[in-house]
Design an enzyme around this catalytic site. Structure first.
Site, PDB file in Angstrom:
ATOM      1  N   ALA A   1     -36.606 -20.987 -28.930  1.00  0.00           N
ATOM      2  CA  ALA A   1     -35.974 -19.911 -29.696  1.00  0.00           C
ATOM      3  C   ALA A   1     -35.379 -18.868 -28.764  1.00  0.00           C
ATOM      4  CB  ALA A   1     -36.991 -19.272 -30.638  1.00  0.00           C
ATOM      5  N   GLY A   2     -34.920 -19.335 -27.599  1.00  0.00           N
ATOM      6  CA  GLY A   2     -34.276 -18.437 -26.651  1.00  0.00           C
ATOM      7  C   GLY A   2     -32.801 -18.249 -26.962  1.00  0.00           C
ATOM      8  N   ALA A   3     -32.073 -17.717 -25.986  1.00  0.00           N
ATOM      9  CA  ALA A   3     -30.670 -17.362 -26.193  1.00  0.00           C
ATOM     10  C   ALA A   3     -29.827 -18.564 -26.585  1.00  0.00           C
ATOM     11  CB  ALA A   3     -30.119 -16.724 -24.916  1.00  0.00           C
TER      12      ALA A   3
ATOM     13  N   LYS B   1     -20.541 -20.108 -10.216  1.00  0.00           N
ATOM     14  CA  LYS B   1     -19.832 -19.937 -11.485  1.00  0.00           C
ATOM     15  C   LYS B   1     -18.376 -19.560 -11.226  1.00  0.00           C
ATOM     16  CE  LYS B   1     -20.615 -19.653 -16.039  1.00  0.00           C
ATOM     17  NZ  LYS B   1     -21.499 -20.490 -16.848  1.00  0.00           N
TER      18      LYS B   1
ATOM     19  N   GLU C   1     -24.264 -13.724 -17.412  1.00  0.00           N
ATOM     20  CA  GLU C   1     -24.908 -14.937 -16.912  1.00  0.00           C
ATOM     21  C   GLU C   1     -26.373 -14.665 -16.588  1.00  0.00           C
ATOM     22  OE1 GLU C   1     -24.296 -19.039 -16.007  1.00  0.00           O
ATOM     23  OE2 GLU C   1     -22.901 -17.548 -16.800  1.00  0.00           O
ATOM     24  N   ASP C   2     -27.220 -15.585 -17.013  1.00  0.00           N
ATOM     25  CA  ASP C   2     -28.620 -15.602 -16.597  1.00  0.00           C
ATOM     26  C   ASP C   2     -29.337 -14.271 -16.843  1.00  0.00           C
ATOM     27  OD1 ASP C   2     -28.158 -18.180 -15.890  1.00  0.00           O
ATOM     28  OD2 ASP C   2     -28.098 -17.851 -13.735  1.00  0.00           O
TER      29      ASP C   2
ATOM     30  N   TYR D   1       0.858  -1.186   0.000  1.00  0.00           N
ATOM     31  CA  TYR D   1       0.000   0.000   0.000  1.00  0.00           C
ATOM     32  C   TYR D   1       0.896   1.238   0.000  1.00  0.00           C
ATOM     33  CZ  TYR D   1      -4.416   2.445   0.579  1.00  0.00           C
ATOM     34  OH  TYR D   1      -5.512   3.257   0.373  1.00  0.00           O
TER      35      TYR D   1
END
Length: 756
Positions: free
Chosen positions: A195-197, A94, A136-137, A39
């Protein structure tokens, strides 16, 4: 989920510390000077360097190995829009996967923002902190817009794993399934449910791999996506809209389809639909937690089907952990400014090609000893395959360099791949000089327990790495059957040699030689004949003694003492050596340390310990390490005359006389051996500098207790035991030895044979 499992999951996340991640310093903060460097005022210097050159941030900070896992909680797993805070356990999870599988550090960031443009602004503003961003999500269709805008604004990789991770693994599964059924990607017809991601990303990637857009039909919750449909049509769906041919439902589109891609809901694909598909249908039923159709249901009506799901309890699990840690690993290591299509395609083929290889022992162990070979029930690698990182990361890194998005190109690929192995095998760096030397002049190494699964897996790896020429002792029929069962690519007589102890052409020569060596030890010709046929360590030692091999490794079953007795009777001690001894190394996060004697001498004399110390120092030199020896006791530098303290002081004098250049001191306690500052307080002029790397114990009890404690209470990985003092290179493992430890020992045995 059962109530018991639910409570176990809650307890797992709560105890002993809430959550799954923490920040651990990588620099010492033990002194005032450390604080001054870490520091104020020292920290100002790297700040000024980064101000002059922003690229210096990768040199002076953790940014180059730090990824943001960012979510707004609008599409969490199978839970839906539960909000940013409720999704935090998933984001922490994750981060754990990034760290475990690729050594990448993660900050999980949960953002309570649903407006796509505001979310883009927030994430883009964080670029100085990270080397990459994993989205994510985040629900569709906003996720497409958010990722695209971030890719345009940011100069670091941005990757929406729900889209591209699923797409990459699915594409690899399709590539390999097509290999199995003998179809070409440009010829097959695919029907997608959802037909999603994830689904759209899969289709986009398949197009880049050669699939034709006119061969794709997409269905969503409203049915077939066709031109002229108005209900729930966004721009991404319109790109896949087909001409209106009258199809309205999935059941209309599925007949004669070669591939079903499901990213929708449980039960969406019926058995009647599967029946109507083309020959050898490929089914990816990826809905979670329950697939569109289960493998047993599909196979019941179409035994020729290849079925993949997202579940671990069925074959062919499409699991994003197969790719996202390793794609980021490769991207970070070359300073990629994005993750482009070339990098994704490289990952697809790296994953697909790995499944064609033989099974790895780590995978086999993780799945209860169950082997697998490339085929309908094994089209993609399993998540625990340690080779994923050394296949995918280099492929991605090369693609980044070739496509012009790498800012820090890799110069030495061999060194890079070797560095990656450290994320899987913690002994990799430690064993590097041994592996290099072993490869330089391959030796003939006998594995006494050649029928053991671990020995066979080790043989496969040793051959692949070019470390030695293995000789396996065991029944030929058993070995060949196990090779087949384990899915290994080994051919006796080509890759390795078998000495069949029941049909050994050298049997007579071996038993007669054994008899000559042991006839004054109660061994008769009849006993010699029986022992050479039944005791594989005796047979291995005899073959080594006769010159049919250069070294041996044994001990995968049975006691250390019995193996040692056989080796000592047949191989004998080296000229001038009075006692054998064992040396173990422990690879610790803080460094490597050797311990002796860990197996042989229960209460060695000072003369014996001096000999053991000198032998151990010689062995350490083979690793390219300069020995720093501490003679351990309960006392420090003459503070006690009880127990083993006087003996250790005598050892010091003997060793100094025989090798005055060896860095050694004692007697001392273990804490002083490992801490130079404490040692200097008691003995300022001690010749031992730094931490000791060779600990010599007064007796077997002390060494075994210390060794066991270090192994049991730390993350230490062991190498050894190395058997010292024998006339030839012969080493005894223990029944709990891992395949990697066997490989390490084979390499070490080979190097010792070269040098002796």
């Amino acid at each position: 989920m059962t109530e018991q499992l639910r409570q176990a999951a809650l307890d797992f996340h709560e105890f002993p510390i809430p959550g799954k991640i923490e920040v651990t310093p990588t620099k010492s903060l033990a002194t005032q000077r450390d604080l001054a460097l870490a520091y104020s005022p020292g920290v100002a210097e790297p700040c000024l360097e980064i101000e002059k050159d922003p690229a210096a941030s990768y040199k002076y900070t953790a940014r180059g190995n730090l990824v943001a896992v960012i979510s707004n909680g609008t599409a969490v797993l199978g839970l839906g829009n539960i909000g940013a805070l409720a999704g935090k356990p998933v984001m922490e999870g994750k981060g754990v996967l990034f760290k475990k599988f690729a050594g990448i550090n993660v900050f999980d960031i949960e953002v309570n923002e649903h407006d796509p443009d505001k979310l883009v602004d927030i994430i883009a503003s964080l670029e100085p902190t990270f080397g990459g961003v994993n989205l994510e999500d985040i629900k569709a269709p906003e996720c497409f817009y958010i990722e695209q805008k971030l890719r345009e604004r940011m100069n670091i990789p941005v990757f929406h794993d729900d889209q591209h991770g699923t797409a990459i693994i699915s594409a690899a599964a399709i590539i390999n399934s097509l290999r199995i059924v003998g179809k070409k990607i440009e010829d097959v017809r695919l029907v997608a449910s959802g037909a999603g991601a994830a689904s759209i990303a899969c289709l986009n990637l398949l197009l880049s791999l050669g699939m034709k857009r006119e061969n794709i039909t997409v269905c969503d919750s409203k049915g077939v996506v066709y031109k002229g449909r108005d209900d729930k049509m966004d721009q991404t769906k319109k790109e896949y809209a087909i001409e209106d041919n009258g199809w309205r439902k999935l059941a209309d589109a599925i007949p004669n389809a070669d591939i079903f891609l499901g990213c929708s809901a449980a039960g969406a694909l019926t058995q009647d639909m599967v029946k109507s598909m083309a020959a050898h249908p490929i089914i990816l039923a990826l809905a979670n937690p329950n697939p569109e159709i289960t493998p047993p249901e599909a196979k019941a009506v179409r035994p020729d089907a290849i079925v993949c799901t997202g579940r671990s309890d069925y074959p062919n699990q499409v699991n994003n952990v197969l790719c996202f840690p390793f794609i980021f690993r490769g991207a970070l290591d070359v300073g990629a400014t994005t993750i482009n299509e070339e990098m994704k395609r490289a990952a697809v083929y790296a994953i697909a090609d790995l499944a064609l290889e033989e099974q790895n022992e780590v995978v086999t162990s993780a799945y209860g000893g169950e082997g697998a070979t490339f085929g309908a029930d094994y089209v993609i690698p399993r998540p625990f395959d340690p080779r994923l990182i050394v296949r995918i990361a280099p492929a991605v890194a090369k693609a980044a360099m070739e496509s012009g998005v790498a800012t820090r190109p890799i110069q030495n690929w061999d060194a890079y791949v070797e560095k990656l192995t450290q994320f899987v095998y913690k002994t990799s760096l430690f064993m590097r000089p041994i592996f290099s030397q072993a490869k330089s002049a391959k030796q003939r190494i006998i594995l006494a327990e050649g029928e053991e699964n671990k020995a066979l897996h080790a043989t496969q790896e040793v051959i692949s790495m070019g470390l030695a020429n293995p000789i396996l002792i065991g029944r030929r029929s058993v070995i060949e059957e196990k090779i087949k069962k384990l899915g290994l690519r080994l051919t006796a007589g080509v890759d390795f040699e078998i000495v069949d102890n029941e049909d050994n052409p050298r049997y007579e020569e071996c038993w007669k030689h054994y008899y000559e060596l042991t006839k004054r030890k109660g061994i008769t010709p009849a006993i010699a004949k029986r022992v050479v046929r039944s005791n594989t360590t005796v047979l291995a030692s005899t073959l080594l003694s006769l010159g049919y091999a250069d070294a041996l490794v044994c001990g995968l079953f049975g006691s250390y003492g019995k193996h040692l007795a056989s080796i000592r009777d047949i191989i004998g001690l080296k000229d001038g050596v009075k006692t054998a001894a064992a040396l173990n190394s422990l690879v610790l996060p803080t460094g490597n340390v050797f311990l002796t004697d860990t197996h042989v001498n229960s209460n060695p004399t000072a003369e014996e310990l001096a000999e053991i110390t000198l032998m151990a120092a010689e062995e350490i030199h083979r690793f390219g390490i300069e020995p720093a020896v501490a003679l351990l006791s309960h006392s420090n530098f003459g503070s006690s005359d009880s127990l083993g303290a006087p003996k250790m002081r005598e050892v010091l004098q003997i060793v100094k006389e025989r090798n005055p250049h060896l860095m050694i001191d004692g007697e001392m306690r273990g804490d002083l051996a490992m801490n130079e500052a404490h040692r200097k307080e008691l003995m300022p002029d001690s010749p031992l500098k730094g931490s000791a790397n060779l600990l010599v114990f007064p007796d077997l009890s002390a060494s075994r207790i210390s060794y066991s404690l270090l192994r049991g209470t730390t993350t230490a990985i062991t190498v050894g035991p190395i058997l010292m003092g024998m006339n030839k290179s012969a080493h005894i493992l223990n029944p709990g030895a891992s395949v990697r430890r066997i490989i390490n020992m084979i390499a070490y045995a080979a190097v010792k044979a070269q040098q002796e």
